[in-house]
Write an enzyme that holds these catalytic residues in place. Structure first.
Site, PDB file in Angstrom:
ATOM      1  N   ASP A 127       0.845  -1.188   0.000  1.00  0.00           N
ATOM      2  CA  ASP A 127       0.000   0.000   0.000  1.00  0.00           C
ATOM      3  C   ASP A 127       0.885   1.244   0.000  1.00  0.00           C
ATOM      4  O   ASP A 127       1.625   1.486   0.956  1.00  0.00           O
ATOM      5  CB  ASP A 127      -0.862  -0.044   1.282  1.00  0.00           C
ATOM      6  CG  ASP A 127      -2.184   0.653   1.120  1.00  0.00           C
ATOM      7  OD1 ASP A 127      -2.221   1.674   0.419  1.00  0.00           O
ATOM      8  OD2 ASP A 127      -3.172   0.180   1.718  1.00  0.00           O
ATOM      9  N   ASP A 181      -2.878   4.646  -2.525  1.00  0.00           N
ATOM     10  CA  ASP A 181      -3.860   5.290  -1.658  1.00  0.00           C
ATOM     11  C   ASP A 181      -4.326   6.628  -2.256  1.00  0.00           C
ATOM     12  O   ASP A 181      -3.496   7.410  -2.717  1.00  0.00           O
ATOM     13  CB  ASP A 181      -3.168   5.530  -0.306  1.00  0.00           C
ATOM     14  CG  ASP A 181      -4.113   5.976   0.785  1.00  0.00           C
ATOM     15  OD1 ASP A 181      -5.031   5.204   1.102  1.00  0.00           O
ATOM     16  OD2 ASP A 181      -3.941   7.082   1.324  1.00  0.00           O
ATOM     17  N   HIS A 220     -11.043  -1.763   4.818  1.00  0.00           N
ATOM     18  CA  HIS A 220     -10.852  -1.263   6.183  1.00  0.00           C
ATOM     19  C   HIS A 220     -11.513   0.087   6.425  1.00  0.00           C
ATOM     20  O   HIS A 220     -11.429   0.616   7.535  1.00  0.00           O
ATOM     21  CB  HIS A 220      -9.348  -1.175   6.453  1.00  0.00           C
ATOM     22  CG  HIS A 220      -8.698  -0.181   5.533  1.00  0.00           C
ATOM     23  ND1 HIS A 220      -8.557  -0.408   4.182  1.00  0.00           N
ATOM     24  CD2 HIS A 220      -8.182   1.051   5.759  1.00  0.00           C
ATOM     25  CE1 HIS A 220      -7.979   0.643   3.622  1.00  0.00           C
ATOM     26  NE2 HIS A 220      -7.744   1.542   4.560  1.00  0.00           N
ATOM     27  N   ASP A 221     -12.102   0.689   5.387  1.00  0.00           N
ATOM     28  CA  ASP A 221     -12.787   1.974   5.553  1.00  0.00           C
ATOM     29  C   ASP A 221     -14.307   1.824   5.491  1.00  0.00           C
ATOM     30  O   ASP A 221     -15.029   2.812   5.618  1.00  0.00           O
ATOM     31  CB  ASP A 221     -12.386   2.948   4.429  1.00  0.00           C
ATOM     32  CG  ASP A 221     -10.909   3.291   4.443  1.00  0.00           C
ATOM     33  OD1 ASP A 221     -10.320   3.351   5.532  1.00  0.00           O
ATOM     34  OD2 ASP A 221     -10.346   3.493   3.350  1.00  0.00           O
TER      35      ASP A 221
END
Ligand code: GLC
Ligand code: CA
Length: 547
Positions: A96, A197, A322-323
């Site tokens: 990431d 990201d 994860h969001d």
């Protein structure tokens, strides 16, 4: 060449995956320890969210040093061992890359603060409009104004996220060279995948007040974004045909995505877009409580499927990360039809045209956390918005109800491995609470159960490998206006695949106006599905037919 069209990616949030030294925080050794489980699931790649040195104000998305492993997660040796062990099992690693901003603890930012012009130029410092008024009225995604005042310079720096995440200045060539260096460093370590990201925010446009919104139209899909991505491609990962890349595209437009993920555009392999996950928002406003709009959900997915296909561009397809809250809590049913709805939702995603992503725990139907007190929340976004909601006059009770639905912590709780204490995640105290339902929702109870959600995911991953039509077929929407059915058709070299799902907890009928007698059912979430031209589907029933 990496055939990402036949591949499935499994996302790991190391902090909550598996803890091997009982400090309550998942670690890289924990990922290595569970590789056989991941191999059994059958995925091709694991995407690891950031484990680089970081103060962890945004759980690692605030990077202090891109070249070293944060001690909480282990050492470089642990990483290398993980890479080797993964390779032995035919699993590749995707890292990431958080390139829109760094932590304010990063040495570049520290040098900038000390007045070093070279490094000040790595970031976006601007004069205020007048004393006490920031350069623009843009809002941070985590709440509040997006500019932070630095008295020493009488200037502000831009932070689209937390105040400790300072935006980098991509218009500075030196910054772009630094980013290239980082990618090359990890390529040398054998990494074969990169996730970028919020990468469509790196090219800032005009610094003007936004009277129509929060400022995003000035920096989203900005003026030089395609040039910067092509440059990154050309100078780094584009030199290795085995590498796959995915860009996280915040509030993007589909037209830009044709280019970001176009087969011939030399930018990225594929894109994450989020419009289909805003169907329980009010416009762009996430911190509200509204039921999800099923017609809108279908319409958006159908539109992205059809148009990306027409333009020869590639989607990453997903419900969870994860969001995002857990999908079975969001669009499914956590009670009576927990299993059926989790499997149905999996089928909807995995048979689409695009590379499917599974977020850790999704494959066993993990649910939202349902925390009832603010002390249980850890996420900076949730903590900020809890305050903002109350400032707006909401009662704590109402604010909690909204967090329970939308908080990112819903998906950040530890993986439920077993029915033992702390769900077998750690012998210490977990950094965030384990969800109480681990006693019946856990990995151990599902791996050997033919009918488990886990085994349904396994089948879907396998089906994509065995059926070219799933990987390469064209897409066509079906039953567009039906109030409960989510159906579509894939076609490839004379074959046809029908994916038909009841999205609700009651029985529905749909006149397919097709002759289904020539079709064979290759997957279902009920023991036996009745295939008739006028279909009757039971609660959350999901079938895949092939001709
Ligand atoms: C992305 C990440 C999210 C993070 C943000 C800022 O949206 O997925 O977790 O907070 O970028 O880096
Ligand atoms: Ca640990």
């Amino acid at each position: 060449m990496a055939d990402f069209k036949k591949s499935t990616v499994y996302q790991i949030y190391p902090k909550s995956f598996y803890d091997t030294n009982d400090d309550g925080i998942g670690d890289l050794k924990g990922v290595t320890a569970k590789l056989d489980y991941i191999k059994d699931l059958g995925v091709d790649y694991i995407w690891l969210t950031p484990f680089f040195v970081s103060p962890q104000n945004d759980n690692g998305y605030d990077v202090e040093d891109y070249y070293h492993i944060d001690k909480r997660y282990g050492t470089m040796q642990d990483f290398e061992e993980l890479a080797q062990e993964a390779q032995k099992r035919g699993i590749r690693l995707m890292l990431d890359m958080v390139f829109n901003h760094t932590s304010t603890k990063h040495q570049w930012f520290q040098k900038a603060l000390s007045g070093d012009e070279k490094y000040k130029n790595y970031y976006i410092f601007k004069k205020g409009k007048k004393a006490g008024v920031p350069p623009t009225n843009w809002e941070s995604k985590f709440g509040g104004n997006a500019w932070e005042y630095v008295e020493k310079f009488d200037e502000y720096y831009l932070h689209l996220f937390d105040v400790t995440q300072a935006d980098l200045n991509w218009d500075n060539e030196e910054v772009r060279k630094e980013m290239q260096k980082i990618i090359k460093f990890w390529m040398k370590k054998g990494v074969k995948g990169f996730r970028f990201d919020v990468v469509n925010l790196i090219s800032k446009g005009a610094f003007e007040d936004d009277y129509q919104g929060d400022g995003r139209r000035f920096y989203t899909d900005g003026p030089n974004i395609h040039r910067y991505l092509k440059e990154l491609h050309e100078t780094t990962f584009g030199t290795d045909a085995e590498i796959i890349t995915v860009g996280e595209m915040s509030s993007t437009s589909i037209e830009n995505c044709y280019e970001y993920a176009g087969e011939k555009s030399n930018e990225l392999s594929m894109v994450f877009s989020f419009h289909h996950l805003k169907v329980d928002f009010m416009g762009n406003e996430k911190w509200v409580m509204v039921p999800f709009d099923f017609q809108k959900l279908k319409h958006i997915i159908f539109q992205w499927q059809t148009k990306m296909c027409q333009h020869n561009a590639w989607n990453a397809v997903f419900w969870c990360n994860h969001d995002q809250p857990r999908v079975v809590s969001r669009f499914g049913n956590t009670e009576k039809y927990w299993k059926e709805s989790a499997k149905m939702l999996a089928t909807v995603i995995h048979c689409l045209r695009g590379t499917p992503y599974i977020y850790q725990g999704e494959e066993i139907g993990m649910t939202n956390a349902n925390f009832t007190h603010i002390s249980q929340y850890k996420d900076v976004e949730s903590l900020n918005h809890f305050k903002i909601l109350q400032q707006k006059g909401l009662s704590a009770e109402n604010a909690y109800s909204i967090l329970q639905i939308h908080s990112r912590d819903n998906s950040r709780t530890p993986i439920q491995w077993t029915a033992e204490k702390n769900a077998g995640f750690t012998k210490g105290t977990p950094w965030i609470e384990v969800i109480k339902n681990y006693t019946h929702i856990n990995v151990e109870s599902q791996i050997n159960d033919e009918n488990s959600i886990f085994n349904h995911y396994k089948k879907l991953i396998q089906l994509r490998k065995e059926n070219n039509i799933i990987a390469y077929g064209d897409f066509e929407a079906l039953a567009e206006n039906h109030s409960a059915i989510f159906a579509y058709k894939r076609t490839y070299q004379g074959e046809t695949l029908l994916v038909i799902n009841n999205f609700y907890g009651y029985e529905v009928t749909w006149d397919t106006e097709m002759n289904l007698s020539q079709y064979q059912c290759i997957l279902s979430n009920y023991a036996e599905s009745k295939i008739e031209n006028i279909l009757t589907l039971r609660p959350y029933e999901s079938i895949v037919l092939k001709k």
